[in-house]
Write a protein that holds these residues in place. Structure first.
Motif, mmCIF file in Angstrom:
data_model
loop_
_atom_site.group_PDB
_atom_site.id
_atom_site.type_symbol
_atom_site.label_atom_id
_atom_site.label_comp_id
_atom_site.label_asym_id
_atom_site.label_seq_id
_atom_site.Cartn_x
_atom_site.Cartn_y
_atom_site.Cartn_z
ATOM 1 N N ALA A 187 42.994 36.136 39.875
ATOM 2 C CA ALA A 187 43.703 36.112 41.155
ATOM 3 C C ALA A 187 43.233 37.302 41.970
ATOM 4 N N ALA A 188 42.051 37.160 42.577
ATOM 5 C CA ALA A 188 41.511 38.279 43.353
ATOM 6 C C ALA A 188 41.032 37.777 44.708
ATOM 7 N N GLY A 189 41.709 36.800 45.252
ATOM 8 C CA GLY A 189 41.390 36.342 46.595
ATOM 9 C C GLY A 189 40.181 35.426 46.636
ATOM 10 N N ALA A 190 39.765 35.124 47.868
ATOM 11 C CA ALA A 190 38.683 34.161 48.072
ATOM 12 C C ALA A 190 37.364 34.665 47.507
ATOM 13 N N ILE A 191 37.194 35.978 47.466
ATOM 14 C CA ILE A 191 35.914 36.530 47.024
ATOM 15 C C ILE A 191 35.907 36.757 45.515
ATOM 16 N N GLY A 192 36.913 37.432 45.008
ATOM 17 C CA GLY A 192 36.841 37.956 43.646
ATOM 18 C C GLY A 192 37.279 37.009 42.555
ATOM 19 N N THR A 193 37.982 35.942 42.893
ATOM 20 C CA THR A 193 38.517 35.073 41.853
ATOM 21 C C THR A 193 37.395 34.340 41.119
ATOM 22 N N GLY A 194 37.455 34.429 39.806
ATOM 23 C CA GLY A 194 36.508 33.652 38.993
ATOM 24 C C GLY A 194 35.101 34.187 38.980
ATOM 25 N N VAL A 195 34.898 35.427 39.418
ATOM 26 C CA VAL A 195 33.551 35.988 39.385
ATOM 27 C C VAL A 195 33.324 36.666 38.043
ATOM 28 N N GLY A 196 32.341 36.237 37.303
ATOM 29 C CA GLY A 196 31.999 36.871 36.039
ATOM 30 C C GLY A 196 32.935 36.477 34.915
ATOM 31 N N VAL A 197 32.822 37.209 33.822
ATOM 32 C CA VAL A 197 33.572 36.900 32.609
ATOM 33 C C VAL A 197 34.498 38.068 32.304
ATOM 34 N N ASN A 198 35.707 37.748 31.913
ATOM 35 C CA ASN A 198 36.680 38.787 31.612
ATOM 36 C C ASN A 198 36.372 39.429 30.254
ATOM 37 N N ALA A 199 35.969 40.696 30.288
ATOM 38 C CA ALA A 199 35.653 41.392 29.041
ATOM 39 C C ALA A 199 36.871 42.124 28.487
ATOM 40 N N ASN A 200 37.959 42.180 29.261
ATOM 41 C CA ASN A 200 39.162 42.871 28.780
ATOM 42 C C ASN A 200 39.721 42.223 27.525
ATOM 43 N N VAL A 201 39.452 40.919 27.353
ATOM 44 C CA VAL A 201 40.023 40.217 26.197
ATOM 45 C C VAL A 201 39.470 40.743 24.875
ATOM 46 N N LEU A 202 38.347 41.483 24.950
ATOM 47 C CA LEU A 202 37.786 42.023 23.707
ATOM 48 C C LEU A 202 38.497 43.297 23.277
ATOM 49 N N ILE A 203 39.267 43.875 24.201
ATOM 50 C CA ILE A 203 39.857 45.179 23.905
ATOM 51 C C ILE A 203 40.954 45.032 22.852
ATOM 52 N N ALA A 204 40.858 45.896 21.865
ATOM 53 C CA ALA A 204 41.863 45.862 20.798
ATOM 54 C C ALA A 204 42.072 47.285 20.311
ATOM 55 N N LYS A 205 43.077 47.468 19.461
ATOM 56 C CA LYS A 205 43.267 48.793 18.846
ATOM 57 C C LYS A 205 42.043 49.105 18.014
ATOM 58 N N ASN A 206 41.551 50.316 18.137
ATOM 59 C CA ASN A 206 40.254 50.632 17.566
ATOM 60 C C ASN A 206 40.343 52.003 16.911
ATOM 61 N N PRO A 207 40.906 52.068 15.697
ATOM 62 C CA PRO A 207 41.187 53.370 15.094
ATOM 63 C C PRO A 207 39.930 54.230 14.976
ATOM 64 N N GLY A 208 40.060 55.465 15.360
ATOM 65 C CA GLY A 208 38.940 56.398 15.226
ATOM 66 C C GLY A 208 37.967 56.357 16.379
ATOM 67 N N LEU A 209 38.078 55.359 17.218
ATOM 68 C CA LEU A 209 37.157 55.247 18.346
ATOM 69 C C LEU A 209 37.946 54.911 19.607
ATOM 70 N N VAL A 418 30.737 31.619 53.478
ATOM 71 C CA VAL A 418 31.167 32.254 52.229
ATOM 72 C C VAL A 418 32.692 32.378 52.209
ATOM 73 N N GLY A 419 33.295 32.027 51.070
ATOM 74 C CA GLY A 419 34.727 32.245 50.848
ATOM 75 C C GLY A 419 35.600 31.689 51.959
ATOM 76 N N ASP A 420 35.385 30.436 52.340
ATOM 77 C CA ASP A 420 36.182 29.770 53.380
ATOM 78 C C ASP A 420 36.216 30.563 54.685
ATOM 79 N N GLY A 421 35.083 31.132 55.043
ATOM 80 C CA GLY A 421 35.016 31.846 56.321
ATOM 81 C C GLY A 421 35.818 33.122 56.354
ATOM 82 N N ILE A 422 35.982 33.750 55.186
ATOM 83 C CA ILE A 422 36.825 34.937 55.110
ATOM 84 C C ILE A 422 36.304 36.050 56.012
ATOM 85 N N GLN A 423 34.982 36.046 56.257
ATOM 86 C CA GLN A 423 34.420 37.135 57.050
ATOM 87 C C GLN A 423 34.730 36.990 58.543
ATOM 88 N N TYR A 424 35.178 35.805 58.937
ATOM 89 C CA TYR A 424 35.582 35.612 60.320
ATOM 90 C C TYR A 424 37.104 35.764 60.489
#
Lengths: 552, 456
Positions: A187-209, A418-424
């Motif tokens: 949910a990042a508006g007309a430009i940012g939504t769905g761009v790339g892959v969410n890498a946050n899902v890899l984040i986990a508790k990581n003892p020692g690091l 681009v992005g439903d004419g967001i630049q206008y």
């Protein structure tokens, strides 16, 4: 301390003022928070500073600087480097595992800027990829896994799993993967939504690091395809002798070592004459008149450039350059007037990189000008290669004939597309610089050396009854460069910094052999290493040896 | 067919002793009969292609040339390839009618009219592309030097502007030449037709031709003058088209060999297309005795000659790239033959240089099916020649950072198809409404038409 950079666009209230209003039951207006802050500074900070100036002056200078220094202590003495800082670094869990590094992105950060199209379309300094994050992997590891750029890969850390597109990044450590965070927002508006892959899902508790670094990832080919958009062709390092280090052979990048420079400061200029390509000393077909008054020129110091791309963004903002979207970048149609060219040399395992900001060179004998059938691109008396957008029919002949390929064509009405004419749409339309024409579909455009700023200086000069002062004009890219790598000014003023740059021993222009007489001077890069680079001199080794033999 | 012709006697240009009436009957037949079902099928296909092209073009006007594959660095692609291709096709007609006329090559009579017609249609097709390739086609008028209140003038140093003049001059002169040649034949059709509407049209078109001695005298004079005027145009038009590239600074374009190389290639491709169409026309309209196998044989010899000239130019480009000592130039040519677009290069090379060498053999020159295949390949090869010159040079020029591949889109192919549709629709309409062979001229070269001297 921060100052507001824009007046409120809508009927809105400052959050701090609201809080103050509720707390003290006062009428909320635009100044109460500023007054509250100032009086706090006057009471709490100002006496402690012991400043000689009255508070008003102190306050204004603090606003200007954005920071005040309180009870500064002298720098602490350097402490010895403790080698056992590495001792406790955890080893890889097993020899099959990969290390995964999750990083904030250099443009969209942790994702907070994902809705900014200019940042999404700003190429990564190294990979030149836009509108995506990816799993960067070394050449060797990719070969081991049978992966290519644009393949997809499954990365599993513990119970967490995500699929990423692959980018083979020369110089990465083997068995290591680097992924940018800040992508895959939902949910990042007309430009940012769905761009790339969410890498946050890899984040986990990581003892020692840290949670940004994992030493137990398993990586396997996912078998899919995903097209990454890059602004520079994919040949990271070529083994083909025809293409290998072509940037040096063509004299596009010139560099040497500090030792070489100390020995012979003119070595770059002399090496230029040793390269494959010789400048042809033929007189030009037609005479270019004048340039007797002031003439604009730019110098770019490759020693200072880190390739960050701040200049590109500044140029985009200053000159109302639209974003074109991922599909159009794949189609090689990005609109940025300025680009940072990346050239690798060395081996895929340990490459070195040169960056080169490339923009319209405002050539004295501009090849784009004589081929335009309607004279839409012409030369001004002060050395600018101008574009009359209204006159441009869009034959694209000028772009074909540009040796630097710095012209940009509006294949579509990109603002609308681009992005439903967001630049206008509101409020982004307010972002456009009123000093610069917004270009329509079917029109060629390119760097103007910020002609609107030059015109401003000319108006000021006329008003003040003085001559135009080159140093008063700062181009957008020049202002934005954190390293002051870009210098701009009147090259006919021999006392100016720019004139000194142009006459510097390290100065060269790209493709000077074809005699278009560009007005951007590059300062050759000096590397602080001991091995001489001997670039572009291969052909002459034989001759030199013979000469020394003869001397004997 | 008399293959036993001795060297003391010329092979007759029209086979058999056809009477003037028979000639009129054969040639005027398509204009006087109802179109056959074959013709309707043919025009159905060509106008469908034309329609597809028109739709693609309409969408391009609406959305922008971004629908095509053109990009940075490849600013020109199918648009200019098609332009140069069709202009090249348009070169055979004027060569046949003007230069061969001046050289008294009587074998041209059977094919001249058709070739001229193809020239007109090819130049019309070609002329569309410079107009539509611009980003803002509604402003194309800016390319015309007309006085205006803005005080704006065109840029006479731009080869693209020279194109405007070269192509429009060529079209005008070719059209006038073609029309003048048609006048006596229009008069014949006028005299033959029974339909009132046709009579009115042919009467207007024949400009009151009565075939009087005086008319013929003026006609021959004008024809000769126009032939003289058109002759330099055959050489100049493609020379100027080649300047679009030769005047630039781009490696692979900046070459002094381009003018003669382009002219040879244009004549080569023009003859290829004329042969392709004539082989079908002579069969469909039963004109095998007027457009004889000897004529095709001679055309194949021209194809062989020009094809070899083009091959020489290909070789010379490589030689000069090496000889110049300019590594960027050398890179461009090695990249052409062995780089990412090598497939296009080798299609071009084999179709234009290798296969036409088969025309050294008389048996192949006189074999219609093989000739047909070879001339089709020439058409393909010459299209790819322009593809190679334009696309491969632009994809990899000076700065490796700006290199980029080019991929055509369905709109590119649609418009290419549409250009063939337009051309063949015009050809088919021409074949149905006008005499495709110059009746008056053929009559002059039939056996027995010439004044008789003492029989030996």
């Amino acid at each position: 301390m921060q100052q507001p950079i824009i007046a409120p666009l809508y009927n809105t209230r400052q959050k701090e003022a609201l809080l103050l209003g509720w707390k003290d039951n006062k009428e909320v207006n635009e100044t109460i928070y500023r007054d509250y802050l100032a009086s706090n500074w006057e009471k709490a900070l100002y006496p402690a500073m012991g400043a000689a100036a009255p508070f008003k002056k102190f306050w204004n200078s603090a606003l200007h600087d954005g920071v005040v220094f309180l009870n500064e202590k002298p720098e602490a003495a350097a402490t010895a480097f403790s080698a056992d800082a590495f001792a406790s670094a955890p080893k890889m869990k097993s020899s099959n595992d990969f290390a995964v590094l999750l990083q904030g992105n250099n443009t969209v950060g942790d994702g907070r800027f994902a809705s900014n199209g200019w940042l999404q379309e700003l190429p990564n300094p190294i990979s030149k990829i836009v509108w995506d994050n990816y799993a960067a992997i070394s050449v060797q590891s990719a070969a081991d896994l049978g992966l290519n750029t644009n393949d997809t890969v499954d990365i599993t850390i513990g119970s967490k799993k995500q699929t990423f597109p692959v980018y083979i990044n020369p110089g990465m450590a083997d068995k290591t993967i680097e992924i940018s965070l800040g992508y895959g927002r939902t949910a990042a508006g007309a430009i940012g939504t769905g761009v790339g892959v969410n890498a946050n899902v890899l984040i986990a508790k990581n003892p020692g690091l840290t949670e940004r670094f994992y030493n137990n990832a398993s990586v396997s080919a996912a078998g899919g395809k995903y097209e990454l958009a890059t602004t520079q062709e994919h040949y990271p390092i070529d083994s083909d002798p025809l293409l290998k280090e072509i940037q040096f052979r063509r004299g596009i990048i010139r560099q040497g070592t500090v030792d070489e420079y100390k020995k012979n400061p003119k070595f770059i200029k002399e090496a230029g004459h040793k390269m494959d390509l010789q400048p042809i000393n033929t007189p030009p077909v037609y005479d270019r008149e004048g340039f007797t008054g002031y003439k604009w020129g730019m110098a770019i110091d490759l020693n200072k450039c880190t390739g960050c791309g701040a200049c590109v963004t500044a140029c985009n903002v200053e000159n109302n350059i639209p974003i074109v979207g991922k599909d159009q970048v794949i189609a090689n149609r990005e609109m940025m007037w300025m680009r940072i060219d990346r050239y690798y040399y060395g081996t895929p395992d340990s490459p070195s990189v040169n960056f080169q900001p490339m923009l319209c060179q405002h050539c004295d004998y501009a090849p784009c000008e004589n081929v335009c059938p309607v004279a839409a691109t012409t030369h001004s008396e002060d050395g600018l290669n101008g574009m009359a957008y209204n006159r441009c029919v869009g034959t694209r002949y000028c772009s074909n004939n540009c040796p630097y390929k710095v012209r940009r064509f509006n294949y579509f009405d990109y603002r609308d597309r681009v992005g439903d004419g967001i630049q206008y749409a509101e409020p982004l339309n307010l972002m456009a610089n009123p000093e610069v024409t917004v270009r329509s579909r079917g029109v060629m455009e390119k760097c103007t050396f910020c002609v609107q700023r030059i015109m401003k200086e000319r108006q000021d000069a006329i008003q003040e009854g003085r001559g135009v002062i080159g140093a008063n004009v700062k181009t957008a890219c020049q202002e934005a460069c954190p390293a002051y790598a870009i210098e701009f000014g009147n090259i006919n003023d021999k006392e100016s910094t720019i004139a000194k740059y142009r006459e510097h021993d390290l100065g060269y222009s790209v493709l000077e052999e074809i005699k278009v007489m560009p007005n951007v001077t590059y300062m050759a890069k000096l590397r602080n290493i001991y091995e001489p680079l001997n670039i572009g001199e291969k052909k002459d080794h034989g001759k030199d040896e013979k000469k020394t033999e003869e001397h004997k | 067919m008399s293959l036993d012709a001795t060297y003391t006697r010329e092979i007759p240009l029209v086979e058999g002793r056809t009477s003037f009436k028979e000639i009129d009957d054969v040639i005027a037949k398509p204009t006087e009969t109802k179109p056959s079902i074959k013709w309707f099928i043919a025009i159905g296909i060509s106008s469908t292609a034309l329609l597809i092209g028109a739709v693609c073009l309409g969408l391009t006007f609406w959305y922008g040339v971004g629908l095509w594959g053109n990009n940075q660095p490849v600013g020109w692609a199918f648009d200019i390839i098609n332009f140069v291709f069709w202009i090249g096709i348009g070169h055979a007609g004027t060569l046949i009618s003007a230069i061969l006329f001046l050289f008294r090559q009587k074998w041209r009579t059977g094919i001249a009219r058709f070739a001229e017609g193809m020239t007109i249609f090819a130049v019309m097709t070609a002329g569309i592309f410079p107009a539509i390739h611009t980003g803002r086609p509604w402003l194309d008028g800016y390319l015309v030097p007309y006085p205006n209140q803005h005080g704006l003038w065109v840029n006479f140093t731009s080869p693209l502007l020279w194109d405007v003049f070269a192509v429009s001059t060529y079209f005008t002169v070719s059209f006038v030449f073609w029309y003048i040649g048609l006048i006596p034949d229009f008069a014949t059709l006028r005299d033959r037709t029974t339909s009132g509407i046709k009579k009115a049209i042919y009467t207007a078109l024949s400009l009151g031709w009565r075939g009087s001695n005086r008319h013929w005298q003026h006609y021959e004079r004008v024809y000769l003058i126009l032939a003289g005027l058109s002759t330099p145009l055959v050489l100049s038009v493609h020379t100027i088209v080649s300047f679009d590239f030769a005047v630039s600074v781009i490696p692979g374009w900046h070459t002094t060999i381009f003018p003669p190389y382009f002219v040879a290639g244009a004549i080569f491709s023009g003859f290829g297309m004329v042969s392709t169409v004539l082989i079908i026309v002579r069969k469909v309209f039963d004109m095998e005795h007027i457009i004889t196998i000897n004529t095709l044989d001679k055309m194949n010899k021209i194809l062989l000659a020009t094809g070899t000239m083009v091959g020489y130019a290909y070789a010379m480009e490589f030689f000069i790239a090496w000889y110049s000592g300019n590594p960027i130039e050398q890179f461009t040519f090695i990249n052409r033959a062995f780089g990412p677009y090598s497939w296009a290069y080798w299609i071009m090379f084999s179709c234009n240089v290798f296969f036409p060498q088969l025309f050294w053999f008389k048996k192949i020159r006189r074999n219609i099916p093989i000739t047909f295949v070879l001339v089709l390949l020439v058409n393909v090869g010459m299209w790819f020649e322009r593809y190679v010159i334009i696309v491969t040079s632009l994809t990899r020029d000076y700065l490796p950072s700006s290199w980029g591949m080019y991929f055509p889109t369905m709109y590119d192919f649609g418009i290419l198809l549409g250009s063939f549709g337009l051309f063949f629709t015009l050809v088919l309409l021409f074949a149905k409404t006008m005499p495709v062979v110059a009746m008056s001229e053929v009559k002059a070269v039939t056996e027995g038409a010439q004044p008789k001297h003492k029989h030996e």
